[in-house]
Enzyme design. Structure first.
Site, short mmCIF file in Angstrom:
data_model
loop_
_atom_site.label_atom_id
_atom_site.label_comp_id
_atom_site.label_asym_id
_atom_site.label_seq_id
_atom_site.Cartn_x
_atom_site.Cartn_y
_atom_site.Cartn_z
N ASP A 284 0.81 -1.23 0.00
CA ASP A 284 0.00 0.00 0.00
C ASP A 284 0.84 1.27 0.00
O ASP A 284 0.38 2.33 0.42
CB ASP A 284 -0.95 0.02 1.21
N1 LIG Z 1 2.98 -6.48 -2.98
C1 LIG Z 1 1.76 -5.93 -2.82
N2 LIG Z 1 0.67 -6.75 -2.83
C2 LIG Z 1 -0.57 -6.21 -2.66
C3 LIG Z 1 -0.72 -4.82 -2.44
C4 LIG Z 1 0.45 -3.99 -2.46
O1 LIG Z 1 0.37 -2.75 -2.31
N3 LIG Z 1 1.67 -4.59 -2.64
N4 LIG Z 1 -1.99 -4.32 -2.15
C5 LIG Z 1 -2.90 -5.34 -1.63
C6 LIG Z 1 -4.32 -5.00 -1.28
N5 LIG Z 1 -4.44 -4.85 0.16
C7 LIG Z 1 -4.97 -3.66 0.56
O2 LIG Z 1 -5.44 -2.90 -0.30
C8 LIG Z 1 -4.14 -5.88 1.08
C9 LIG Z 1 -4.38 -7.19 0.73
C10 LIG Z 1 -4.08 -8.22 1.61
C11 LIG Z 1 -3.54 -7.98 2.85
C12 LIG Z 1 -3.23 -9.13 3.74
O3 LIG Z 1 -2.82 -8.96 4.87
N6 LIG Z 1 -3.43 -10.35 3.18
C13 LIG Z 1 -3.10 -11.62 3.89
C14 LIG Z 1 -4.17 -12.69 3.61
C15 LIG Z 1 -5.56 -12.17 3.93
C16 LIG Z 1 -6.61 -13.22 3.55
O4 LIG Z 1 -6.23 -14.33 3.11
O5 LIG Z 1 -7.81 -12.90 3.69
C17 LIG Z 1 -1.80 -12.16 3.29
O6 LIG Z 1 -1.55 -11.92 2.08
O7 LIG Z 1 -1.12 -12.85 4.04
C18 LIG Z 1 -3.28 -6.68 3.22
C19 LIG Z 1 -3.59 -5.62 2.34
C20 LIG Z 1 -2.96 -6.48 -2.61
N7 LIG Z 1 -1.64 -7.02 -2.70
#
Ligand SMILES: Nc1nc2c(c(=O)[nH]1)N[C@@H](CN(C=O)c1ccc(C(=O)N[C@@H](CCC(=O)O)C(=O)O)cc1)CN2
Length: 282
Positions: free
Chosen positions: A225
């Site tokens: 983000d």
């Molecule tokens: N490398 C990046 N990947 C993603 C970004 C980014 O800016 N850089 N934006 C996100 C979207 N996002 C908020 O907008 C977000 C998505 C997911 C998570 C998170 O903690 N995900 C967990 C799993 C959650 C689940 O399974 O329900 C994880 O990945 O371990 C935080 C913020 C999209 N990707």
């Protein structure tokens, strides 16, 4: 009909606009829209020119090469007016996906949704008509992230996607993935960044007692983000709004912010300027 678009960036000095305008004129083209920005902090100059006419592309490209050398310029020249192929990634919440499908249906953007990728099964989106776009179910767990991303890039290649849109896709992309997609992967974050990064921003906002909520569309980088912001918007909320009310009000903001960002990108109105962007809106 989408016009031809020239974007350029170079150290600022006298004569850039005059040279670029004359270059297009000499090559037999007509300028329809022009905008520029002088970044006083960095000394960089940015310009976007939309043009048409019966000039010769090869002649313009040759002239542009000389202009680039003279001004130490980087540029991009888009002649092809074909709809940009967009791959949309989604998790459980599909309001942004539905919005993009509708905007495609009414012909609002020069795009073709080339596919939908989800880490939830197709029945999650049973009520949505994908307008012919193929659906790819790519489930993911913390142990299968690497394999899932490998399959994701196979789909990106198969669909020949120009742009990847994270439409409330709730999986963090690996550093390798974000490097491969640099400058062509847009995420919609459901807060007015830099406030409330990460997961559950509306619940964070409610706990903080905010009077405004917002959404942010940004390019995706390895820093969660933190990528260059393309578009944002906000709406007033009050002490009486529950987290669910914030989620409901937030959906409308997310949809319009993402749609504007996707359209600006597709229409070559966005230029990345270090950690920020320069956006030439219509
Ligand atoms: N490398 C990046 N990947 C993603 C970004 C980014 O800016 N850089 N934006 C996100 C979207 N996002 C908020 O907008 C977000 C998505 C997911 C998570 C998170 O903690 N995900 C967990 C799993 C959650 C689940 O399974 O329900 C994880 O990945 O371990 C935080 C913020 C999209 N990707």
């Amino acid at each position: 009909m989408a016009p031809n678009v020239l974007k350029l960036a170079c150290p600022n000095r006298r004569g850039i606009v005059a040279t670029v305008s004359n270059m297009l004129f000499e090559a037999g083209f007509n300028i329809r829209e022009a905008a520029q920005y002088d970044d006083h902090e960095t000394g960089q100059f940015f310009m976007r020119v939309a043009f048409d006419g019966s000039g010769a592309r090869a002649d313009l490209e040759a002239r542009l090469g000389a202009t680039e050398k003279h001004f130490q310029m980087t540029s991009s020249l888009r002649f092809d007016k074909r709809p940009q192929r967009v791959l949309v990634l989604v998790s459980r919440f599909d309001h942004c996906l539905a919005d993009l499908l509708y905007r495609q249906y009414v012909g609002e953007m020069n795009m073709q949704i080339a596919g939908v990728v989800a880490n939830y099964p197709r029945e999650t989106f049973a009520r949505l008509d994908f307008d012919g776009a193929p659906f790819h179910y790519l489930p993911i767990t913390k142990d299968t992230k690497k394999e899932q991303e490998k399959r994701l890039f196979e789909v990106i290649d198969e669909t020949e996607a120009d742009l990847i849109v994270l439409a409330r896709y709730m999986q963090v992309l690996s550093d390798e993935a974000t490097e491969r997609l640099a400058g062509r992967c847009i995420n919609i974050h459901h807060s007015f960044l830099p406030g409330f990064k990460g997961a559950r921003p509306y619940h964070q906002a409610h706990a903080r007692g905010v009077k405004l909520i917002g959404a942010t569309a940004h390019y995706v980088t390895g820093e969660l983000d933190e990528g260059p912001i393309i578009e944002q918007d906000v709406e007033r909320v009050s002490h009486g709004d529950t987290p669910d009310a914030l989620v409901r009000k937030g959906r409308d903001i997310e949809r319009r912010v993402l749609a504007r960002a996707v359209r600006y990108h597709i229409d070559d109105r966005v230029m990345i300027n270090g950690p920020r962007t320069v956006v030439f809106p219509d």
